[in-house]
Structures are given as C-alpha cells and as structure tokens.
Write a protein that holds these residues in place. Structure first.
Motif, PDB file in Angstrom:
ATOM      1  N   ASN A 263      -5.091   3.135  -7.082  1.00 39.95           N
ATOM      2  CA  ASN A 263      -5.714   2.705  -5.825  1.00 39.95           C
ATOM      3  C   ASN A 263      -4.703   2.648  -4.694  1.00 39.95           C
TER       4      ASN A 263
ATOM      5  N   LYS B  97     -13.934   7.478  -9.398  1.00 37.85           N
ATOM      6  CA  LYS B  97     -13.062   8.206  -8.479  1.00 37.85           C
ATOM      7  C   LYS B  97     -13.454   9.678  -8.392  1.00 37.85           C
TER       8      LYS B  97
ATOM      9  N   GLN C 236      -3.710   6.075  -3.461  1.00 39.46           N
ATOM     10  CA  GLN C 236      -4.746   6.588  -2.558  1.00 39.46           C
ATOM     11  C   GLN C 236      -4.652   5.942  -1.187  1.00 39.46           C
ATOM     12  N   ARG C 237      -4.446   4.633  -1.175  1.00 40.72           N
ATOM     13  CA  ARG C 237      -4.335   3.937   0.106  1.00 40.72           C
ATOM     14  C   ARG C 237      -3.108   4.431   0.866  1.00 40.72           C
TER      15      ARG C 237
ATOM     16  N   SER D  15      -1.765   7.350   0.651  1.00 38.15           N
ATOM     17  CA  SER D  15      -2.076   8.692   1.160  1.00 38.15           C
ATOM     18  C   SER D  15      -2.883   8.610   2.446  1.00 38.15           C
ATOM     19  N   GLU D  16      -3.817   7.670   2.502  1.00 38.03           N
ATOM     20  CA  GLU D  16      -4.611   7.489   3.720  1.00 38.03           C
ATOM     21  C   GLU D  16      -3.745   7.035   4.883  1.00 38.03           C
ATOM     22  N   VAL D  17      -2.813   6.129   4.606  1.00 37.70           N
ATOM     23  CA  VAL D  17      -1.894   5.657   5.649  1.00 37.70           C
ATOM     24  C   VAL D  17      -1.067   6.816   6.191  1.00 37.70           C
TER      25      VAL D  17
ATOM     26  N   GLU E 253       0.814  -1.211   0.000  1.00 39.28           N
ATOM     27  CA  GLU E 253       0.000   0.000   0.000  1.00 39.28           C
ATOM     28  C   GLU E 253       0.853   1.269   0.000  1.00 39.28           C
TER      29      GLU E 253
ATOM     30  N   SER F 104      -1.739   9.963   6.082  1.00 43.35           N
ATOM     31  CA  SER F 104      -2.514  11.087   6.630  1.00 43.35           C
ATOM     32  C   SER F 104      -2.606  11.060   8.148  1.00 43.35           C
ATOM     33  N   ILE F 105      -2.477   9.886   8.747  1.00 41.29           N
ATOM     34  CA  ILE F 105      -2.567   9.802  10.214  1.00 41.29           C
ATOM     35  C   ILE F 105      -1.203   9.976  10.863  1.00 41.29           C
TER      36      ILE F 105
ATOM     37  N   HIS G 267       0.155  13.137  -3.771  1.00 43.14           N
ATOM     38  CA  HIS G 267      -0.892  14.072  -4.205  1.00 43.14           C
ATOM     39  C   HIS G 267      -0.682  14.476  -5.671  1.00 43.14           C
TER      40      HIS G 267
ATOM     41  N   LYS H 171       3.763  12.843   1.106  1.00 43.94           N
ATOM     42  CA  LYS H 171       2.366  13.234   0.872  1.00 43.94           C
ATOM     43  C   LYS H 171       2.238  14.088  -0.384  1.00 43.94           C
TER      44      LYS H 171
END
Length: 630
Positions: free
Chosen positions: A408, A534, A411-412, A414-416, A350, A418-419, A447, A443
């Motif tokens: 995909n 998307k 995006q995953r 980026s989610e990881v 990911e 983000s925290i 993006h 990041k």
C-alpha cells in the motif's frame, strides 16, 4: 499444607543443634517425612518454617538464616549473609552467597507496573505482567483514543496482575540464585538464573540476569537474558530478548529477539528485532521494530517549550547509520535508512524503502533506494533464522519484507512521485527534499517492486490452490492494513478485535491471544484477498484471466530486474576497491579470495540466481493453471 508436615523429633533437634543450628522455637519448624537433619548446618530459623525432603548432602541449608519460609524438596541454601524471609522456595532451587531476600505480603513482583512507554511525558502507559505479548502492549499503548477498547484492555491487565499479588515470594523450581546482594518484593520463576546481580526490587524474573545488574519495578520474562552491568527501571523484557553489557533503560518495553547492548533507552517500545549494539547510542520515546541503530545514533524529544512531549516511529525495517540524529516528532517509512543529522519534522511513511541523507543541513529523501538492496534481503533472511522465541512466548511475529502494508505504501509513494515531473527541480516533501534527478530511478524501483510483490503472492497462491477459492470475497473488505508490533493484519480484522473487546466478548488475556493467533494464521488468505482487490479480479472470468496472466508475466520481468539490482549491489563487495588492506604478504587478490571468497561462489548471490532460474518454471506452471482454471 499442614497435614503434610510433622514436628521435628527430639533426635532431629539434637542433630541440628550439634551441627550449629538454632531456633528460639523448635516447635515452629515443621518437616516432611524424608527430612534429614544431618543436611542442616549453622542454620538459624525464625518464625514458622516448613522444610521438605533432602536426597543427599548436596541439598539442605548451610550457614544461613531462614525466616517464615516454606522450603520444598531438594533445595540447597548456603552462605546467606543476611536472611531469607517470607518465601516459598520450590523444589531443586539453589540459593548461594546472597545478602537478603525478603517479601511483603500482597506485593505483585512488578506485575501491574505502569510503564510510560513511547511518550516520556505520559499518556501511552502500558501495564506490564509476565506473559505480556508485543501485540497486547501495542494495543494498550495505541488505543487510548478508543475508551471502550482501552478500558477493556486495562480490565484484562488488572485481572492478570491481581493473580500476582501473593502472601509470599515464590522462588520457582530449579531456579538458581547466586551472589546477589538484595532481592526484595520480587518473584523468581521456574528455572530462572540470577548470578552476581546487584539487586532485584519489586520485579518478576523468569529469565536470566548476570553480574552487576540491577532490576527494579520490571518483568523479565521466560527466555529473556539480562547481561552484565545492566540497569532496568520500569521495564518489560520478553522471551528471546537480550539486554546487557552496561545497557540502561527506563520506562521501556523490549519484545522478542531484541538485542540492546552498551547504550541507553528511555520510554521506547522496542518491537521485534530492535537492535542497538553500540555505546553512545540513545533510543528515545519512539516505536521501533526490525530496527538497527548505528553507533552514536541519537534522538531528541524536547523542543524546550512544553517539556519532553514528542514521540516518533521508526517503521518496520528502518535503520539509522552511525552518528545519526533525529528530532522528534517524526515517522520514518518502512525499510528506510537514515544517515546524518536531521532537525526537520520528517514523515516519510508514504515513501518506504528510502535513503534519507543530510546535505547542507537539509534532509534529502531518495525514495525506493533500498528496494532489492542486498543488505535488506539478507536482513529478512536473518530475521527468520535468528528467531530465539521460547515455546512459551506469546509474541506473534511475521518477518515478511514485502507485505500488504508495504505494498500500500509503495502505491502511495508512486502516486506522490507521479506529480513530480521536472528532473531539474528539487521537490520539498515530508520534511525533506526529493531531488528531481532521482525521480526516474525512484519511480522505476517502486514499479518493479509492486510488480514483483503482486506476482510473488499470485504465483505462491496458485501453487497452494488459492485460485480455486471464491476470489470475490475481497469486495466485502477495505484496503487498509496494520503492523501491530510484528503481527500484520487487515483493518477489518483489527476492527473485529476492537468490537469484541468493547462488547466484552474478549475479557481475558487467553481469549485475546487466541483471537490474535487466529488472525496470524490467516495471513496468507488475507494477503491473497488483498491482491485480488488490487488486481480488480471479479466474476468476469475472461477479464480476470487476462489480468492474472499479465500479473504473472510482469512478475517474471520484475524477477529479472530484481536479480540485476541485487547482483549489482552485492557485486560492489568484490570490486578492486574492496581489495584494499589485503595482500600485506604476497598476492593481494589471492589473499582477498582466500578470506572473502569469489563472487561466483557466494551463497547469497547463488541463491538469487537460483531464485531467478526457478521463477521461469514457476511462471510457466502458474500460467498453465490460470489457463485451465478460468
């Protein structure tokens, strides 16, 4: 067949005897009209033999023993030190300087061999046969948990292999076999070339094999090249693949455009463009595609508990640097580079486009570090240009770098990320550590990458008229995508294949290949629907128009950032440090420029600049079409 042949005449027997030929039973030698007895010298015939026509002394049989064979028109056989037995030798074949060629009735020539790929301890066996595609092999290996699908694939493979079980060895038309010690229970295909090989046992050879090589229980498909001193046991080599220069492999599959030289492989699934050129490189129990192994790359699959049971995946476009080491199990994300020794269980799927380095015995992950790298961009261009697949190749190959699967995963990723917010903190993740100080860059790269890819699909789709199609069809489908050894497809298409296999609608290699080609041909449409999902495009034209316009503008911004990153990366090749070792006689910079050229003259750099310039015009056209269409 018998009606096409006749017995030798008394005169023909006399001529052959005068030329040193011998048979215990001349009445068992059958010939066709056009047979010329003068072109047979010092030949011994055993059992029932059928001989075709010869146009000149260039053809015929010389200083050889033939046992129960059919020799078709214009074949040349010479200097066989043992004998050729139970073979059908087709038109224009040449056999010279061999030891023994023999065949036991009912043998399949390697077709039907079960290759223990990916996992050395077994469980992912693939049945090989001539014409096996990377996609069929991938499905065989990875659907073991789906019994109806797996059984259907096994049934298809069995139907193919049964056809290879023949009463005689087939040596195809225009095949050339020279200076080979032993060929046993094998089939040699049309146009195949075997020069100086040590032995070919229980195999099918439709490609070429060179000096000193040994091939056992394997299939060498049309267009495959096996170089000198190569050892293959329980292997499949597809058209367009090159294996050689002392390389050894067992229980491994090599598909289109693989190049493996000098090293070793055990139980690997080498998807398209798997490359290993160096000695002391061991590829082990894993799946690879669009992969490049640095010198001394090594893997381990044994933790000294329950045996060599572990496996790994180097996803599309992954690389390993010189002297890299990975302990399986593990999974390295797409287009990532591994440098150093890694003994933790890494799973960076990911986090695509990462650089994974070793620092102080720990794995440090730098997400997004290879996004828009000059080397990766050049690789993607080279894959397209260096495609060596013959026209007969069934391998389906999509070389796209950015695709819905990488989208995909970006995006995953980026989610990881983000925290993770503290730049002064290192974050344990995926078996390694992500440095807090790298988060902002990671990041930003992700993006930019997603904006670039979304916009690229959108602008390209608008240019070919996709905007005028029913853009809400995506609502029927899910978001997940697969990479089946070079074939990119959405999950709903994959599920259709599974259902058709389980029902028996697909019950042959031909039907499966036809369906896979249909899916491959629809890639651009599938990709477009994925993008519409998307961007959350729907029947509300006002809302959709705003989203599409924003995507184009974001793309244009990303194009400029891409150029900046690429030129900065490529520019490193022209810094003063790169002048080192130049100028041994005279001006250092002039010497460097004469060999390497100047940055402003570099083809790749100018290509990037031109793409950025063209993007301005493409964006303007796309925005105009959006405005007029919605």
């Amino acid at each position: 067949m018998a009606e096409l042949y006749r017995n030798l005449t008394t005169e023909e027997i006399s001529i052959m005897q005068q030329n040193g030929c011998y048979s215990q039973s001349w009445d068992k030698i059958m010939v066709q009209d056009g047979f010329n007895a003068r072109f047979f010298r010092d030949a011994t015939f055993i059992g029932e033999c059928f001989l075709g026509r010869q146009r000149s002394a260039e053809f015929g049989i010389y200083r050889s023993t033939i046992d129960t064979c059919e020799v078709e028109d214009d074949v040349r056989i010479s200097d066989v030190t043992g004998k050729i037995s139970n073979c059908r030798i087709c038109c224009d074949a040449v056999i010279s300087g061999v030891g023994n060629i023999s065949f036991s009735a009912g043998c399949s020539g390697g077709a039907g061999v079960r290759v223990s790929t990916i996992n050395e301890a077994g469980g992912r066996e693939v049945t090989i046969y001539p014409g096996l595609s990377a996609q069929c092999a991938y499905l065989q290996a990875f659907t073991k948990h789906l019994p109806p699908v797996s059984q259907a694939l096994d049934h298809i493979a069995t139907k193919v292999t049964e056809k290879s079980k023949l009463a005689r060895c087939i040596i195809g038309s225009s095949a050339r076999i020279e200076r080979v010690s032993l060929i046993k229970d094998s089939h040699i295909g049309e146009g195949a070339v075997i020069e100086g090989a040590h032995e070919i046992i229980s195999s099918t050879v439709n490609g070429s094999i060179k000096m000193g090589s040994a091939v056992r229980n394997s299939v060498i498909d049309d267009g495959a090249e096996i170089g000198v001193n190569t050892l293959l046991e329980h292997c499949f080599v597809a058209g367009g693949a090159m294996i050689g220069e002392g390389f050894s492999a067992e229980n491994s599959l090599f598909f289109a455009n693989c190049e493996c030289m000098r090293g070793e492989a055990c139980s690997i699934f080498a998807g398209p463009f798997t490359v290993s050129h160096h000695q002391s490189t061991l590829l082990l129990t894993g799946v690879f595609s669009f992969y490049n192994a640095g010198s001394g790359t090594n893997f381990s699959n044994h933790r000294y508990k329950l045996g060599p049971v572990h496996q790994g995946v180097m996803e599309r476009g992954a690389k390993s640097g010189s002297s890299s080491y990975l302990l399986w199990p593990g999974q390295i994300g797409m287009f990532s580079s591994v440098i150093g020794k890694h003994t933790s269980t890494l799973n960076t799927s990911e986090l695509p486009f990462s650089v994974i380095i070793e620092q102080g015995g720990k794995s440090v992950i730098l997400p997004g570090a290879t996004v828009f790298s000059a080397g990766l961009e050049r690789d993607i261009i080279k894959w397209h240009k260096r495609d060596r697949r013959p026209s007969s190749s069934p391998d389906l190959l999509n070389t796209a770098g950015f695709n819905p699967l990488t989208g995909n995963m970006i995006q995953r990723g980026s989610e990881v990320l983000s925290i993770m917010t503290d730049k002064n903190k290192d974050y344990p993740h995926a078996g390694g550590i992500i440095p807090g100080g790298y988060l902002a860059k990671a990041k930003a790269r992700y993006h930019t990458a997603i904006n670039f890819y979304y916009g690229e699909i959108l602008v390209r789709g608008i240019e070919v008229g996709f905007l005028n199609e029913n853009i809400d069809k995506h609502a029927l489908f899910n978001d997940y995508w697969h990479d089946w050894a070079g074939l990119l497809l959405p999950d709903y298409a994959a599920q259709d294949i599974f259902d058709e296999l389980a029902r028996g609608d697909i019950d042959s290699v031909e039907k499966l290949q036809s369906r896979l080609i249909e899916i491959a041909d629809l890639y651009k449409e599938y990709e477009w629907l994925w993008l519409m999902d998307k961007l959350e495009i729907d029947e509300n034209t006002v809302r959709s128009k705003i989203k599409l316009q924003a995507a184009v503008k974001n793309w244009l911004d990303a194009v400029h950032v891409r150029q900046e990153i690429l030129l900065r990366d490529a520019g490193k090749e022209f810094t003063p440090a790169m002048h080192t070792s130049y100028g041994l006689i005279g001006d250092q910079i002039a010497d460097f420029h004469s060999v390497r050229g100047k940055m402003d003259d570099n083809k790749f750099i100018n290509m990037v600049r031109n793409e950025t310039k063209d993007a301005q015009e493409r964006a303007a056209r796309a925005l105009k079409i959006i405005d007029e269409s919605l």
